[in-house]
Design an enzyme around this catalytic site. Sequence first.
Site, PDB file in Angstrom:
ATOM      1  NE  ARG A  45      10.171   7.673  -9.248  1.00 53.93           N
ATOM      2  CZ  ARG A  45       9.982   6.119  -8.766  1.00 53.93           C
ATOM      3  NH1 ARG A  45      10.910   5.338  -9.203  1.00 53.93           N
ATOM      4  NH2 ARG A  45       9.262   5.514  -8.163  1.00 53.93           N
ATOM      5  CG  HIS A  49      11.113   7.813  -4.225  1.00 53.09           C
ATOM      6  ND1 HIS A  49      11.512   6.130  -4.607  1.00 53.09           N
ATOM      7  CD2 HIS A  49       9.736   7.983  -4.269  1.00 53.09           C
ATOM      8  CE1 HIS A  49      10.348   6.310  -5.612  1.00 53.09           C
ATOM      9  NE2 HIS A  49       9.302   6.903  -5.317  1.00 53.09           N
ATOM     10  CG  HIS A 172       3.930  11.684 -12.119  1.00 51.99           C
ATOM     11  ND1 HIS A 172       3.340  10.272 -11.753  1.00 51.99           N
ATOM     12  CD2 HIS A 172       5.136  11.491 -11.645  1.00 51.99           C
ATOM     13  CE1 HIS A 172       4.002  10.191 -10.484  1.00 51.99           C
ATOM     14  NE2 HIS A 172       5.303  10.105 -10.445  1.00 51.99           N
ATOM     15  CD1 TRP A 188       6.257   3.400 -25.247  1.00 49.22           C
ATOM     16  CD2 TRP A 188       4.567   3.645 -25.055  1.00 49.22           C
ATOM     17  NE1 TRP A 188       6.082   2.453 -24.290  1.00 49.22           N
ATOM     18  CE2 TRP A 188       4.741   3.035 -23.822  1.00 49.22           C
ATOM     19  CE3 TRP A 188       3.284   4.603 -24.044  1.00 49.22           C
ATOM     20  CZ2 TRP A 188       4.340   1.485 -23.180  1.00 49.22           C
ATOM     21  CZ3 TRP A 188       2.372   3.870 -23.616  1.00 49.22           C
ATOM     22  CH2 TRP A 188       2.588   2.250 -23.046  1.00 49.22           C
TER      23      TRP A 188
HETATM   24  C1  HEM Z   1       0.905   8.488  -5.052  1.00 50.72           C
HETATM   25  C2  HEM Z   1       2.013   9.366  -5.683  1.00 50.72           C
HETATM   26  C3  HEM Z   1       3.134   8.114  -6.478  1.00 50.72           C
HETATM   27  C4  HEM Z   1       3.188   7.552  -7.118  1.00 50.72           C
HETATM   28  C5  HEM Z   1       2.157   6.025  -6.805  1.00 50.72           C
HETATM   29  C6  HEM Z   1       4.365   7.645  -8.084  1.00 50.72           C
HETATM   30  C7  HEM Z   1       4.489   6.362  -9.281  1.00 50.72           C
HETATM   31  C8  HEM Z   1       5.539   6.283  -9.889  1.00 50.72           C
HETATM   32  C9  HEM Z   1       6.695   5.583 -10.842  1.00 50.72           C
HETATM   33  C10 HEM Z   1       5.682   4.161 -10.429  1.00 50.72           C
HETATM   34  C11 HEM Z   1       7.374   6.009 -11.825  1.00 50.72           C
HETATM   35  C12 HEM Z   1       7.687   4.986 -12.518  1.00 50.72           C
HETATM   36  C13 HEM Z   1       9.081   4.593 -12.107  1.00 50.72           C
HETATM   37  C14 HEM Z   1      10.406   4.113 -13.777  1.00 50.72           C
HETATM   38  O1  HEM Z   1       9.698   3.098 -14.176  1.00 50.72           O
HETATM   39  O2  HEM Z   1      11.274   4.234 -13.467  1.00 50.72           O
HETATM   40  C15 HEM Z   1       7.514   7.181 -10.904  1.00 50.72           C
HETATM   41  C16 HEM Z   1       7.774   8.612 -11.507  1.00 50.72           C
HETATM   42  C17 HEM Z   1       8.691   9.146 -11.761  1.00 50.72           C
HETATM   43  N1  HEM Z   1       8.019  10.470 -10.506  1.00 50.72           N
HETATM   44 FE1  HEM Z   1       6.284   9.963  -9.139  1.00 50.72          FE
HETATM   45  N2  HEM Z   1       5.027   8.494  -7.991  1.00 50.72           N
HETATM   46  C18 HEM Z   1       3.909   8.868  -7.047  1.00 50.72           C
HETATM   47  C19 HEM Z   1       4.764  10.764  -6.871  1.00 50.72           C
HETATM   48  C20 HEM Z   1       5.414  11.404  -6.932  1.00 50.72           C
HETATM   49  C21 HEM Z   1       5.892  12.963  -6.741  1.00 50.72           C
HETATM   50  C22 HEM Z   1       5.453  13.730  -5.508  1.00 50.72           C
HETATM   51  C23 HEM Z   1       7.106  13.532  -7.109  1.00 50.72           C
HETATM   52  C24 HEM Z   1       7.824  14.537  -7.062  1.00 50.72           C
HETATM   53  C25 HEM Z   1       7.249  15.622  -7.057  1.00 50.72           C
HETATM   54  C26 HEM Z   1       6.680  11.948  -8.452  1.00 50.72           C
HETATM   55  C27 HEM Z   1       8.296  12.242  -9.566  1.00 50.72           C
HETATM   56  C28 HEM Z   1       8.562  11.724 -10.364  1.00 50.72           C
HETATM   57  C29 HEM Z   1       9.546  11.634 -11.798  1.00 50.72           C
HETATM   58  C30 HEM Z   1       9.954  12.581 -11.790  1.00 50.72           C
HETATM   59  C31 HEM Z   1       9.002  10.427 -12.184  1.00 50.72           C
HETATM   60  C32 HEM Z   1       9.810   9.544 -13.795  1.00 50.72           C
HETATM   61  C33 HEM Z   1      11.768   9.743 -12.704  1.00 50.72           C
HETATM   62  C34 HEM Z   1      11.977   9.310 -14.667  1.00 50.72           C
HETATM   63  O3  HEM Z   1      11.990   9.345 -15.994  1.00 50.72           O
HETATM   64  O4  HEM Z   1      13.119   7.983 -14.208  1.00 50.72           O
HETATM   65  N3  HEM Z   1       6.426  11.341  -8.075  1.00 50.72           N
HETATM   66  N4  HEM Z   1       6.360   7.885 -10.651  1.00 50.72           N
HETATM   67  C1  LIG Z   2       3.035  14.153 -19.364  1.00 48.05           C
HETATM   68  C2  LIG Z   2       3.386  13.140 -19.488  1.00 48.05           C
HETATM   69  N1  LIG Z   2       4.733  12.361 -18.912  1.00 48.05           N
HETATM   70  C3  LIG Z   2       6.283  13.052 -19.731  1.00 48.05           C
HETATM   71  C4  LIG Z   2       6.404  12.864 -20.897  1.00 48.05           C
HETATM   72  C5  LIG Z   2       4.341  11.244 -18.204  1.00 48.05           C
HETATM   73  N2  LIG Z   2       3.249  11.062 -17.647  1.00 48.05           N
HETATM   74  C6  LIG Z   2       3.182  10.537 -16.751  1.00 48.05           C
HETATM   75  N3  LIG Z   2       1.776   9.647 -16.518  1.00 48.05           N
HETATM   76  C7  LIG Z   2       4.049   9.558 -16.157  1.00 48.05           C
HETATM   77  C8  LIG Z   2       3.896   9.099 -14.473  1.00 48.05           C
HETATM   78  C9  LIG Z   2       5.087   8.791 -13.765  1.00 48.05           C
HETATM   79  C10 LIG Z   2       6.608   9.000 -14.650  1.00 48.05           C
HETATM   80  C11 LIG Z   2       6.085  10.035 -15.538  1.00 48.05           C
HETATM   81  C12 LIG Z   2       5.124  10.538 -16.679  1.00 48.05           C
HETATM   82  N4  LIG Z   2       5.892  10.629 -17.946  1.00 48.05           N
END
Ligand code: HEM
Ligand SMILES: CCN(CC)c1nc(N)c2ccccc2n1
Length: 290
Positions: A45, A49, A172, A188
């Site tokens: 992330r 970002h 995700h 969860w």
């Molecule tokens: C419309 C595009 C996207 C939106 C609105 C979005 C939104 C979010 C949100 C709200 C979270 C939760 C953050 C938290 O509460 O800790 C999240 C987690 C995450 N996002 Fe996205 N995301 C987007 C695209 C992406 C992209 C392009 C990637 C990487 C290629 C990505 C990778 C991740 C990862 C790995 C997490 C998990 C982080 C953790 O477990 O701490 N996301 N995202």
């Molecule tokens: C595919 C289900 N998971 C991980 C077990 C999941 N699903 C998501 N929809 C998701 C959205 C934002 C950040 C992490 C996320 N992880």
Amino acid sequence: IVHIAALNKDRKIDDYQRIYNKIAEKIREEDEYDGYIGYGPILVRLGWHSSGTYDKTNNSGGSYGGTYRFKLESSDPSNNGLQNAAKFLDPIYKEFNWISHGDLYTLGAVCAVQEAQGPKIPWRPGRVDLPETETPANGRLPDANNGADYVRNFYARLRMNDREAVALTGAHCLGRTHYKNSGFDGPWGAASNSFTNEFFVNLLNEQWKLEKNKSGNYQYDSPKGYMMLKTDYALIQDPSYLKIVKEFANDEASFFKEFASSFQKLLENGIDYPKGAPQYIFKTLDEQDI
Ligand code: HEM
Ligand SMILES: CCN(CC)c1nc(N)c2ccccc2n1
């Protein structure tokens, strides 16, 4: 704005593989983080970002300047929680302070994807730390409370088409949302730290119910404890996105191939690489028998 990759003749692949290994060993060592999910997902992330501030209209933002290190950017509400990833990388930067922050943040993300058994992500060094004055304003990162048109528009600013957008969202499959960070919660149960196409399989196979959570945000929840953001769910609401979701759900290799090229493009947006600039594909710890 033009950002040209700086070629550093003194540094070769083994210099960068040493940093890769340091990050990978630290991910392996500190496995208890975030309920035993580990640091992989949050490192992905941070790399995303620090790159996602890119704007094609004036070639501003993006990973080149390493401006996440400045307060303006790291305190962007969209970056809530990423401090943990920056803290994780701090001692590694101290030991290898010849690397730029932009190269470190993106190398950390590449390492995290590969060590989660994901695809190999080709990586090119040469980002150069820019001064604080170059820090992009808050508000360039996406807002999860939106549908397909917003998602398409957002990714267009990063020069990404529908296929690239769907592939990138497949990240995700890693980690989870954290209520205190973003006002979303879940999934969860077994949150995952393995890079697979399960995000797409879940999208197609689970029953989804739109729910308003306690912060007033809407999210889709499934009986098995999975969740989808509105921007996730948009990928099965839009016919063009849906077609690609089905392809990736049925063919993990095809997802891996597209993710690798899209993620490299994301991490390199805004950077001009001179002819002959080196590109590295790092070995995983397993491949080195470490
Ligand atoms: C419309 C595009 C996207 C939106 C609105 C979005 C939104 C979010 C949100 C709200 C979270 C939760 C953050 C938290 O509460 O800790 C999240 C987690 C995450 N996002 Fe996205 N995301 C987007 C695209 C992406 C992209 C392009 C990637 C990487 C290629 C990505 C990778 C991740 C990862 C790995 C997490 C998990 C982080 C953790 O477990 O701490 N996301 N995202
Ligand atoms: C595919 C289900 N998971 C991980 C077990 C999941 N699903 C998501 N929809 C998701 C959205 C934002 C950040 C992490 C996320 N992880």
